[in-house]
Design an enzyme around this catalytic site. Structure first.
Site, PDB file in Angstrom:
ATOM      1  N   HIS B 244      15.734 -25.206   5.822  1.00 28.19           N
ATOM      2  CA  HIS B 244      15.122 -24.996   7.386  1.00 28.19           C
ATOM      3  C   HIS B 244      15.548 -26.541   7.713  1.00 28.19           C
ATOM      4  O   HIS B 244      14.616 -27.687   7.794  1.00 28.19           O
ATOM      5  CB  HIS B 244      13.551 -24.159   7.279  1.00 28.19           C
ATOM      6  CG  HIS B 244      12.587 -24.493   6.897  1.00 28.19           C
ATOM      7  ND1 HIS B 244      11.861 -23.714   7.099  1.00 28.19           N
ATOM      8  CD2 HIS B 244      12.206 -25.480   5.961  1.00 28.19           C
ATOM      9  CE1 HIS B 244      11.462 -24.251   6.787  1.00 28.19           C
ATOM     10  NE2 HIS B 244      11.556 -25.261   6.027  1.00 28.19           N
ATOM     11  N   ASN B 245      16.242 -26.575   8.831  1.00 28.71           N
ATOM     12  CA  ASN B 245      15.953 -27.525  10.335  1.00 28.71           C
ATOM     13  C   ASN B 245      16.559 -28.563   9.424  1.00 28.71           C
ATOM     14  O   ASN B 245      17.084 -29.543  10.246  1.00 28.71           O
ATOM     15  CB  ASN B 245      14.805 -27.510  10.602  1.00 28.71           C
ATOM     16  CG  ASN B 245      14.292 -26.543  11.268  1.00 28.71           C
ATOM     17  OD1 ASN B 245      13.125 -25.599  10.901  1.00 28.71           O
ATOM     18  ND2 ASN B 245      14.569 -25.883  12.469  1.00 28.71           N
TER      19      ASN B 245
END
Lengths: 345, 345, 345
Positions: B244-245
């Site tokens: 994520h991210n």
């Protein structure tokens, strides 16, 4: 659709395995378990000395073992020179999947009109069989699987649920493909023009020999021009990545999370431990074993066992040593100077 | 549904590639192969000096090569300053997939009433398109794929079979997603209360730029709050995990089995070798290359080539050395003492 | 089918989280963002000192933080002793998935007549539920997923799209399975007869405890005889491979690309970093952490942090040091000789 494991007499099992039998051949068993867990309607096996301690206390109806252990066995026994091989055969006798009814062609499946289906083919729900596909006799295609155009699958192969076979893939007989595996996706090929990437269409295919097995979520990419080729009886575990134009020789085994880069050739009877990586364009000769998580960046020309890396240790100790690894060339040079100074003194 | 590769004249190919032509422009070829394998109705290419030895004996109808090799070519030839780039374009001319008829909207597909479908969209059998999805013109969704609610896919992108796109994902134009890949699954985020884990809902999305390609069975997780962002023309191989991210700059390439932990930012024009791991919250500047199976635990601020690990060696040798690795700090300290003793003597 | 995030008042949120409130309880927020990104209709949080610098300039309607930072907060605030845990709860309040309408039983799904479906079960399009399956109340099965014969799934568990659960798998309550993951594929078991491989049917199952989460494209193989067992509240990231008969204790967390070989037992409250590999038949005690990409080949009997490998460095430096690694045993022996010579002198 489901069915319980079969019940078999010890005499039937002995005949099937070509095993010696001591005890009541009419005794009936309904399953297979370890020496510790087996109940009185199950058969157990002893194939590893580490479990000899469990033999005397077993509650199994019978034990499959080497003849040299028959006298220590408190129950009926089946004797074989290779009891581990016997266990493999026994496990298949009790496999509920092997005795399951099949779907026929499920009405929800989408099968191209020009696909060729052999006798006894089973196609599960939500399956897609594209144009020109050939499925030989006894092929089982599990729910949700997709077989791309013009691919051919040999007799009695089984695709479990949600398998993907791209177009133009050749699969041998008795092959097993586990869920989520993908056979024939594009190899990773791009040309750079100085600014960005241009895709190289992957025009080759994939050939899987007879008796290959591929674990769940593994990828075998199609060749750029020629084919990616997996030899007969090659066993591939889960989460494995095989790049374009790799060749794997017959009877080799690849444990989980192995990655093999493009155009590398692995010999016959090789064994790659979990997480091993092979760089591209290498040749690995027959009979090579590589231990877990090793990286191989050069061809290997002699059979044997190969390794890389460092063993795990407590983190504080590791930090001290890992820092020194970065000084290692300096350490070696200083040692040489000291040695020279000693000789000169 | 299937169709053979097209047949093209050398003159047509020369025009398409902007290449020089020596030989009969009316000569017709039906495929592309290596110098060694090409037959008299195929075109071959020479893009790497290692294959120069195969040029004189080729049976190809024509060879694509650099002008400096034209005189050595025994057949017709097409000349280009970057023949590897020419090969890429040539490969796409002969790609049977590119010339395949499409499905339209297959009747077995389940397409939400409020989905928006551009002109020429093709949706294969057993597909699911959820509510609010937008598919731009020419998008192809392969059999068994699922596109989650409110996701948008740009023009001429292709999802192969059994791809999964979660809800709220933004995909650019000309993107290729291979089978089994998953775009937008939850990032790995949990808070610990001292006894166990509490899930952090992953409220961000995923943005894939134009011309991104993602290999089979790869995962790109959605962001915790903001988005996971993959820049334009980023090429991602099979079995890759992007947490994520993460942000990946344009034109970078990630080979098979790469893993990138949460919130790490990779620059533009980076190349990560197979099995490379990047820890979380790092910044890797533009133009970094990391060799296969290296672990990067600190940010990299200078372009260049980076590595970790040890090369593979014969196992008995490796065992002796790996034991010494655990003593390395001690070895370095002892060496210092000897040096000091020498100086003091 | 889709629905926007809910809007909530600060007073409602404070009650839900058991948080202190300073500011206008009637103020209404519609989402959650970071201190930097939050707009005037969103709530932000401060759970890590590294972001304290963003507090004074935030445009958020309110900030969730530790009481000790309340005085520095320029906006309304909610105070909690563990604001990261509060963030986890807050994220779930704003999760659009949690507020989505469900499918009921989609008409395109193929559900065996003898399957048992609890109240409120949702089965998406193109799903296959085989014979004898039990889905407890509130279970959600996403599009394209397959649940094999006789498997059981506990209350309020969610399978996202294109998940595969084999036959005979036991899944607890509130379990989350992400797309492309495969639960219950065959373990990698073969007996060798001196010439080739004989398959060992994998007769065990898989048991997933309550509150387990499994990331996209991960594989958990079924046991050879007994079961593979994942304890309650174990969190497994994407691209993870768990082999047959592995046992993982409650509350452990496995990051992306971890691989665990057969029959290894991992304790409770363990944390395995990304890409960690554990060899087979090991015992890892409770409370062990292993850092990213380490290989563990021996059992670990003391809690603590463990590592292997070498840090990344510039390639030219790495080459010099990696060559020396192959001489390390020799270096150590030469050092010993020098030390001995010094003592003898």
């Amino acid at each position: 659709m489901t069915q319980d494991s079969p019940s078999l007499t010890l005499a039937e099992i002995a005949t099937q395995l070509g095993a010696g039998l001591r005890g009541d051949g009419e005794c009936r068993v309904r399953g297979l378990a370890t020496l510790r867990d087996a109940g009185p309607d199950q058969i157990a096996f002893l194939a590893n000395r580490a479990y000899l301690k469990d033999l005397s206390g077993t509650r199994a109806a019978a034990v499959l073992l080497h003849p040299s252990h028959a006298d220590e066995c408190p129950t009926a026994c089946l004797t074989l020179d290779n009891p581990y091989l016997g266990y493999a055969e026994l496990s298949r006798l009790f496999d509920p999947l092997a005795n399951r009814e099949v779907y026929g062609i499920h009405p929800s499946a989408v099968v191209a009109e020009d696909a060729t289906l052999g006798e006894g083919v089973s196609i599960g729900p939500q399956v897609v069989i594209e144009s020109g596909v050939e499925l030989a006799e006894g092929v089982v295609v599990g729910p949700g699987s997709v077989v791309g155009a013009d691919s051919r699958i040999g007799a009695h192969s089984r695709l479990h649920a949600n398998v993907t076979v791209y177009h133009g893939v050749e699969i041998g007989a008795r092959v097993i493909l586990h869920s989520g595996c993908v056979i024939g996706g594009d190899g990773f090929g791009f040309a750079h023009d100085g600014a960005g990437w241009h895709k190289i269409a992957q025009l080759g295919g994939v050939v899987l020999g007879d008796d290959v097995e591929v674990g769940s979520c593994s990828s075998i990419d199609r060749g750029a021009l020629g084919d990616t080729v997996i030899g007969e009886d090659v066993k591939i575990d889960s989460q494995v990545q095989i790049a374009h134009n790799v060749q794997i020789g017959a009877h080799s085994a690849l444990a989980g999370c192995v990655g093999i880069a493009g155009s590398t050739r692995v010999g016959r009877h090789c064994m790659l431990g979990g997480g091993v990586g092979l760089s591209g364009h290498l040749t690995i000769c027959d009979g090579v074993q590589v231990t877990g998580m090793s990286l191989v960046t050069n061809s290997i020309r002699e059979p044997g066992v190969y390794s890389s890396g460092t063993g795990a240790m407590e983190n504080a100790q590791w930090r001290r040593n890992a820092v020194r690894f970065k000084q290692l060339d300096d350490i070696a040079r200083r040692l040489q100077r000291l040695e020279k100074a000693g000789r000169d003194a």
